[in-house]
Motif scaffolding. Structure first.
Motif, PDB file in Angstrom:
ATOM      1  N   THR A   1      21.104  27.874  40.888  1.00  0.00           N
ATOM      2  CA  THR A   1      20.815  29.065  41.682  1.00  0.00           C
ATOM      3  C   THR A   1      21.910  29.428  42.606  1.00  0.00           C
ATOM      4  OG1 THR A   1      19.944  27.820  43.826  1.00  0.00           O
ATOM      5  CG2 THR A   1      18.283  28.483  42.028  1.00  0.00           C
ATOM      6  N   TYR A   2      22.216  30.748  42.747  1.00  0.00           N
ATOM      7  CA  TYR A   2      23.324  31.004  43.631  1.00  0.00           C
ATOM      8  C   TYR A   2      22.760  32.227  44.599  1.00  0.00           C
ATOM      9  CZ  TYR A   2      28.184  32.977  44.474  1.00  0.00           C
ATOM     10  OH  TYR A   2      29.365  33.198  45.010  1.00  0.00           O
ATOM     11  N   TYR A   3      23.034  31.878  45.879  1.00  0.00           N
ATOM     12  CA  TYR A   3      22.471  32.943  46.946  1.00  0.00           C
ATOM     13  C   TYR A   3      20.933  32.731  46.877  1.00  0.00           C
ATOM     14  CZ  TYR A   3      26.920  34.164  48.721  1.00  0.00           C
ATOM     15  OH  TYR A   3      28.230  34.357  49.286  1.00  0.00           O
ATOM     16  N   GLY A   4      20.204  31.910  46.529  1.00  0.00           N
ATOM     17  CA  GLY A   4      18.730  31.797  46.262  1.00  0.00           C
ATOM     18  C   GLY A   4      18.342  32.113  45.017  1.00  0.00           C
ATOM     19  N   LEU A   5      19.368  33.038  43.971  1.00  0.00           N
ATOM     20  CA  LEU A   5      18.751  33.391  42.891  1.00  0.00           C
ATOM     21  C   LEU A   5      19.273  32.540  41.538  1.00  0.00           C
ATOM     22  CD1 LEU A   5      19.230  37.106  43.619  1.00  0.00           C
ATOM     23  CD2 LEU A   5      17.002  36.071  43.398  1.00  0.00           C
ATOM     24  N   PRO A   6      18.467  32.450  40.500  1.00  0.00           N
ATOM     25  CA  PRO A   6      19.012  31.893  39.589  1.00  0.00           C
ATOM     26  C   PRO A   6      20.302  32.445  38.723  1.00  0.00           C
ATOM     27  CG  PRO A   6      16.901  32.927  38.722  1.00  0.00           C
ATOM     28  CD  PRO A   6      17.123  33.066  40.210  1.00  0.00           C
ATOM     29  N   THR A   7      21.116  31.700  38.321  1.00  0.00           N
ATOM     30  CA  THR A   7      22.427  32.161  37.878  1.00  0.00           C
ATOM     31  C   THR A   7      22.303  32.755  36.409  1.00  0.00           C
ATOM     32  OG1 THR A   7      22.971  29.761  36.833  1.00  0.00           O
ATOM     33  CG2 THR A   7      23.815  30.439  39.137  1.00  0.00           C
ATOM     34  N   CYS A   8      20.938  32.663  35.833  1.00  0.00           N
ATOM     35  CA  CYS A   8      20.692  33.211  34.592  1.00  0.00           C
ATOM     36  C   CYS A   8      19.351  33.085  34.263  1.00  0.00           C
ATOM     37  CB  CYS A   8      21.394  32.639  33.319  1.00  0.00           C
ATOM     38  SG  CYS A   8      20.979  30.863  32.876  1.00  0.00           S
ATOM     39  N   ILE A   9      18.648  33.846  33.365  1.00  0.00           N
ATOM     40  CA  ILE A   9      17.230  33.894  32.956  1.00  0.00           C
ATOM     41  C   ILE A   9      17.270  33.654  31.536  1.00  0.00           C
ATOM     42  CG2 ILE A   9      15.262  35.686  33.082  1.00  0.00           C
ATOM     43  CD1 ILE A   9      16.466  37.076  35.493  1.00  0.00           C
ATOM     44  N   PRO A  10      16.525  32.676  31.337  1.00  0.00           N
ATOM     45  CA  PRO A  10      16.485  32.196  29.786  1.00  0.00           C
ATOM     46  C   PRO A  10      15.674  32.972  29.103  1.00  0.00           C
ATOM     47  CG  PRO A  10      15.877  30.468  31.397  1.00  0.00           C
ATOM     48  CD  PRO A  10      15.780  31.423  31.898  1.00  0.00           C
ATOM     49  N   MET A  11      16.172  33.547  27.798  1.00  0.00           N
ATOM     50  CA  MET A  11      15.749  34.519  26.941  1.00  0.00           C
ATOM     51  C   MET A  11      16.380  34.312  25.379  1.00  0.00           C
ATOM     52  SD  MET A  11      15.852  38.175  28.839  1.00  0.00           S
ATOM     53  CE  MET A  11      17.314  37.908  29.711  1.00  0.00           C
ATOM     54  N   ASP A  12      15.353  34.411  24.656  1.00  0.00           N
ATOM     55  CA  ASP A  12      16.016  34.080  23.195  1.00  0.00           C
ATOM     56  C   ASP A  12      15.934  35.598  22.761  1.00  0.00           C
ATOM     57  OD1 ASP A  12      13.293  35.303  22.812  1.00  0.00           O
ATOM     58  OD2 ASP A  12      12.455  33.610  22.086  1.00  0.00           O
ATOM     59  N   ASN A  13      16.523  35.853  21.470  1.00  0.00           N
ATOM     60  CA  ASN A  13      17.039  37.005  20.989  1.00  0.00           C
ATOM     61  C   ASN A  13      16.039  37.930  20.793  1.00  0.00           C
ATOM     62  OD1 ASN A  13      19.778  36.194  20.652  1.00  0.00           O
ATOM     63  ND2 ASN A  13      19.611  35.630  18.398  1.00  0.00           N
ATOM     64  N   PRO A  14      14.888  37.724  20.450  1.00  0.00           N
ATOM     65  CA  PRO A  14      13.819  38.724  20.472  1.00  0.00           C
ATOM     66  C   PRO A  14      13.201  39.243  21.889  1.00  0.00           C
ATOM     67  CG  PRO A  14      13.216  36.969  18.921  1.00  0.00           C
ATOM     68  CD  PRO A  14      14.386  36.486  19.656  1.00  0.00           C
ATOM     69  N   THR A  15      13.382  38.232  22.500  1.00  0.00           N
ATOM     70  CA  THR A  15      12.933  38.667  24.142  1.00  0.00           C
ATOM     71  C   THR A  15      14.060  39.579  24.638  1.00  0.00           C
ATOM     72  OG1 THR A  15      11.762  36.456  24.469  1.00  0.00           O
ATOM     73  CG2 THR A  15      12.289  37.825  26.330  1.00  0.00           C
ATOM     74  N   PHE A  16      15.120  39.402  24.499  1.00  0.00           N
ATOM     75  CA  PHE A  16      16.391  40.098  24.826  1.00  0.00           C
ATOM     76  C   PHE A  16      16.263  41.506  24.413  1.00  0.00           C
ATOM     77  CE2 PHE A  16      20.634  41.957  25.308  1.00  0.00           C
ATOM     78  CZ  PHE A  16      20.920  41.716  26.598  1.00  0.00           C
ATOM     79  N   SER A  17      15.840  41.567  23.008  1.00  0.00           N
ATOM     80  CA  SER A  17      15.809  42.837  22.395  1.00  0.00           C
ATOM     81  C   SER A  17      14.574  43.627  22.819  1.00  0.00           C
ATOM     82  CB  SER A  17      15.534  42.698  20.648  1.00  0.00           C
ATOM     83  OG  SER A  17      16.524  42.071  20.235  1.00  0.00           O
ATOM     84  N   VAL A  18      13.505  43.003  23.193  1.00  0.00           N
ATOM     85  CA  VAL A  18      12.546  43.802  23.873  1.00  0.00           C
ATOM     86  C   VAL A  18      13.087  44.377  25.100  1.00  0.00           C
ATOM     87  CG1 VAL A  18      10.586  43.588  24.933  1.00  0.00           C
ATOM     88  CG2 VAL A  18      10.664  42.428  22.770  1.00  0.00           C
ATOM     89  N   LEU A  19      13.843  43.543  26.079  1.00  0.00           N
ATOM     90  CA  LEU A  19      14.423  43.952  27.333  1.00  0.00           C
ATOM     91  C   LEU A  19      15.134  45.162  27.043  1.00  0.00           C
ATOM     92  CD1 LEU A  19      14.674  43.575  30.546  1.00  0.00           C
ATOM     93  CD2 LEU A  19      16.437  42.104  29.762  1.00  0.00           C
ATOM     94  N   THR A  20      16.141  45.163  26.073  1.00  0.00           N
ATOM     95  CA  THR A  20      16.957  46.165  25.868  1.00  0.00           C
ATOM     96  C   THR A  20      16.462  47.420  25.507  1.00  0.00           C
ATOM     97  OG1 THR A  20      18.541  44.506  25.081  1.00  0.00           O
ATOM     98  CG2 THR A  20      18.855  46.857  24.392  1.00  0.00           C
TER      99      THR A  20
END
Length: 466
Positions: free
Chosen positions: A53-72
């Motif tokens: 974490t950095y300032y109480g927030l995670p430094t990244c949010i795990p996502m695979d390619n299909p999940t990231f495509s949905v986000l986009t």
């Protein structure tokens, strides 16, 4: 020049224009906001020894390619939702009110993304930024057209596309510098802060004189017009709202639409989206707006970064920024040319250049000539920027009857979002189908898009006289 016709913007008028253009800027910004930070955001790139974490927030949010495509892609869904309801917001709360609603939703959406600790708030924030962009992209061109002095209406209208490209370029530049586990959130935070600043500046911004005039608020319109415009002779509206009196303060800025019955319908009740789809008097402007938007989206060049990265392997991370810089500088050209050459001539030059360029990309890929494909990508970007990119946003308020401009904008931009989604959805499957898995035949898909662009350009020009 008739007495009372707006001659130019005041300094305040230019400030209002910049304020309005923020909504278009935000649309462009979030088109590319995830591109450069995608690897660090989804935990594909990490730093050794970095805390979770950095300032109480995670430094990244795990996502695979299909999940990231949905986000986009959810951004496009949000954009469609925003466009569908835009006419109701614009007609009920005015152009300024619609911009404020867009800024409010954008501040919440970008803020959610900036502080997200899991996929769900990131997803919701991305959806909200899309809704904001859909609404903003509808109201921005109309607001700009209604406040622009007639002599520079086209040039000011092109600033919508210029703002979009500026947003894309800035987010890519920021991403190159801030794509680290500690700093990627700053890209999204910038957007939220910008929208908050737009909201805070809102009380100092005037409503569109055209919208005020249509709603019989003539005293408010007088105040707005005098703050926005330099006029050759000071005139006042009647003391009592009289909707049958032609208003010299608005001059031809409001009545210069390509629709010859513009003034006749000036004070009719605002048309709804269903009415624009079924009533005969709206059929021609509806088709013009839809064909223009289809031309714009069918000329979006997918796969360009991949092609140029092959030609310039050492500059991979900078390729998309380089393409955007070319787009940025070429979009400046129609600001000067649109009122000199006219809308149709710019569209003709732009469409011809884009079609030839698409054919060149296809030939280059099929023949293994990466240099030819790379050069024609650049000529395509330049061709798009001088006409197909900016001119459709200028056309919408010009070809639309006053009572239907909001509804036609909603329909046109909804077509834009749907076409964008479909092109992105079918491009790679269509490429693979036509090439039969052979990399030396991947250029065939560009021949299909060149043919579709030529077809819809022909349909547009059969209706649009410029």
């Amino acid at each position: 020049m008739p007495h009372g016709e707006p001659e130019a913007f005041t300094i305040y008028g230019w400030i209002v224009s910049v304020w309005v253009l923020i909504v278009s800027f935000q649309y462009g910004f979030h088109i590319s906001s995830l591109n450069q930070i995608s690897d660090v955001l989804s935990c594909r790139t990490t730093e050794p020894g970095l805390p979770a974490t950095y300032y109480g927030l995670p430094t990244c949010i795990p996502m695979d390619n299909p999940t990231f495509s949905v986000l986009t892609s959810i951004y496009t869904v949000g954009g469609l939702l925003g466009s569908v309801g835009a006419n109701v917001v614009m007609d009920k709360w005015g152009r300024k009110g619609a911009c404020l609603v867009s800024a409010f939703i954008m501040a919440i959406g970008a803020g959610f993304m900036a502080v997200a600790a899991s996929f769900t708030p990131l997803f919701v924030g991305r959806l909200l930024t899309g809704v904001s962009a859909g609404l903003g992209l509808c109201v921005g061109p109309i607001y700009i057209s209604e406040i622009a002095p007639v002599k520079i209406k086209g040039a000011v209208g092109v600033l919508t596309q210029f703002a979009i490209v500026s947003g894309i370029m800035l987010t890519q530049a920021l991403g190159l510098q801030l794509a680290t586990p500690r700093n990627w959130r700053l890209v999204l935070l910038f957007s939220a802060v910008l929208s908050l600043a737009q909201l805070l500046a809102g009380p100092a911004i005037v409503e569109s004189p055209v919208w005020l005039n249509r709603h019989g608020l003539l005293r408010d319109k007088d105040v707005s017009a005098r703050r926005l415009w330099k006029v050759g002779h000071v005139l006042h509206s009647p003391d009592v709202a009289n909707e049958d009196v032609e208003d010299p303060l608005l001059g031809s800025a409001e009545t210069s639409s390509l629709n010859p019955n513009h003034h006749e319908h000036e004070h009719q009740a605002a048309a709804t989206v269903p009415q624009t789809l079924v009533r005969r008097e709206f059929r021609k402007p509806l088709l013009i707006v839809c064909f223009a938007m289809l031309c714009q989206q069918l000329s979006v060049l997918y796969y360009s970064n991949n092609i140029l990265s092959k030609a310039l392997p050492d500059l991979g991370p900078y390729v998309s920024l380089g393409i955007t810089i070319v787009n940025f500088f070429m979009t400046a050209a129609p600001i000067i040319l649109i009122d000199r050459l006219g809308r149709k001539k710019l569209l003709t030059l732009s469409s011809a250049g884009a079609i030839i360029s698409l054919l060149g990309v296809g030939i280059g890929l099929d023949s293994g000539r990466v240099t030819l494909a790379s050069v024609t990508i650049i000529t395509f970007v330049a061709s798009f920027a001088i006409g197909i990119g900016p001119v459709p946003f200028v056309m919408i308020p010009e070809v639309s009857p006053p009572q239907a401009v909001s509804a036609l904008s909603s329909v046109g931009l909804s077509v834009n979002w749907i076409a964008n989604f479909l092109v992105g959805l079918v491009f790679l499957p269509l490429r693979d189908f036509l090439s039969h898995g052979d990399a030396s035949k991947e250029g065939r898909v560009f021949f299909v898009f060149a043919a579709m662009l030529a077809f819809f350009t022909f349909l547009l020009f059969s209706l649009y006289r410029g």
